[in-house]
Design an enzyme around this catalytic site. Sequence first.
Site, PDB file in Angstrom:
ATOM      1  N   GLU A 177       0.818  -1.218   0.000  1.00 34.77           N
ATOM      2  CA  GLU A 177       0.000   0.000   0.000  1.00 34.77           C
ATOM      3  C   GLU A 177       0.850   1.267   0.000  1.00 34.77           C
ATOM      4  O   GLU A 177       1.269   1.737   1.059  1.00 34.77           O
ATOM      5  CB  GLU A 177      -0.926   0.009   1.232  1.00 34.77           C
ATOM      6  N   LYS A 219      -2.654  -2.143  -2.874  1.00 33.51           N
ATOM      7  CA  LYS A 219      -3.690  -1.282  -2.295  1.00 33.51           C
ATOM      8  C   LYS A 219      -3.350   0.126  -2.731  1.00 33.51           C
ATOM      9  O   LYS A 219      -2.360   0.722  -2.278  1.00 33.51           O
ATOM     10  CB  LYS A 219      -3.727  -1.416  -0.780  1.00 33.51           C
TER      11      LYS A 219
HETATM   12  P1  13P Z   1      -9.076   4.413   4.638  1.00 28.78           P
HETATM   13  O1  13P Z   1     -10.019   3.678   3.717  1.00 28.78           O
HETATM   14  O2  13P Z   1      -9.739   5.047   5.804  1.00 28.78           O
HETATM   15  O3  13P Z   1      -8.152   5.319   3.879  1.00 28.78           O
HETATM   16  O4  13P Z   1      -8.130   3.311   5.285  1.00 28.78           O
HETATM   17  C1  13P Z   1      -7.613   2.336   4.492  1.00 28.78           C
HETATM   18  C2  13P Z   1      -6.391   1.819   5.095  1.00 28.78           C
HETATM   19  O5  13P Z   1      -6.324   0.682   5.485  1.00 28.78           O
HETATM   20  C3  13P Z   1      -5.250   2.710   5.225  1.00 28.78           C
HETATM   21  O6  13P Z   1      -4.109   1.961   5.458  1.00 28.78           O
END
Ligand code: 13P
Length: 342
Positions: A177, A219
């Site tokens: 991510e 992600k």
């Molecule tokens: P949000 O959807 O609130 O951005 O969080 C996703 C997430 O896991 C951030 O690491």
Amino acid sequence: MNLDVLKKIAKQMVAPGKGIIAADESSGTCKKRFDAVGVECTEENRRLYRTMMFETPSLEQFVSGVILYDETIRQKGSDGTAVSEILSKKGILPGIKVDAGAKDLALHPDEKVTEGLDGLRERLAEYKGFGAKFAKWRAVITIGENIPSEACIFANAHALARYAALCQETDIVPIVEPEVLIDGDHTIERCYEVTETTLEEVFEELNREGVAPEGTILKASMVIAGKKSPKQSSVEEVAEATLRVLNATVPKNLAGVVFLSGGQGDEQATAHLNKMNQSGKQPWPLSFSYSRAIQNPVLKKWAENPAANVKAAQDTLLFRSKMNALATQGKYSDEMEKDRPY
Ligand code: 13P
């Protein structure tokens, strides 16, 4: 590394019509969210709130996996069932956040690097024992004047790749991510440029470390104008620019892409995902891994009366999960929001 095992888990994570709930807020982040709705952020309240979500009847219809926090994976439901078992009994994959958070990057004011590689091999083995099938590591890229720097992008991409390699070594699917923050007044074009550079670097590092794309989930943050930009992006613009950047940078054999919501509105995040999935076939399944855009109304409903509102909060969670599940197939429309149970 057993690639067949990794591929099977990854495929389940992005199964048609399903997505992932991120419930891995650190205790600090959780405190901010609980403070906002007037609930005391104790370990017991975090357990009650989260197990309430996980025990939602039929959640598995729309949810393939849940990302847990270290504290949560060690907790039990009120009947003594371990949290990961509550999920796996329903056919929902337990996942675990393994990074130690974004810390200030030395010599680079306003930039962050995510830490947590030390001892990660041993922690992954422990989490595997708790039933974790996948993991998450979040890197943070900030857009501002003269940032992000090359140093920030490289340091984060390299850490993501080393994390992903350690995960695959132990047959845990890494969610990679690299979040480009929505904060700031930048244009959508600037967000595109930064996202493109970041994703290029991330996939270069993943490749260098020998990480198999077929056993990896990205992600991604969506390409969107900054929250304070005078020109906000339309749904069409976000969907078009996000698909363009993914097609330009993401290997075709990656197992799947899930999105974070990043501070978008609940319905806005659903509409963006829906639009992308209405825009023709892509090389990868496109799904969700939202925290705030799913949990905001759930936490609000539960906090009104934690003892009495369990069913109402679960109905809320099921509804938002369903809307996002429909969006993974391009079958959502904002008309459906009129049936909201909250
Ligand atoms: P949000 O959807 O609130 O951005 O969080 C996703 C997430 O896991 C951030 O690491």
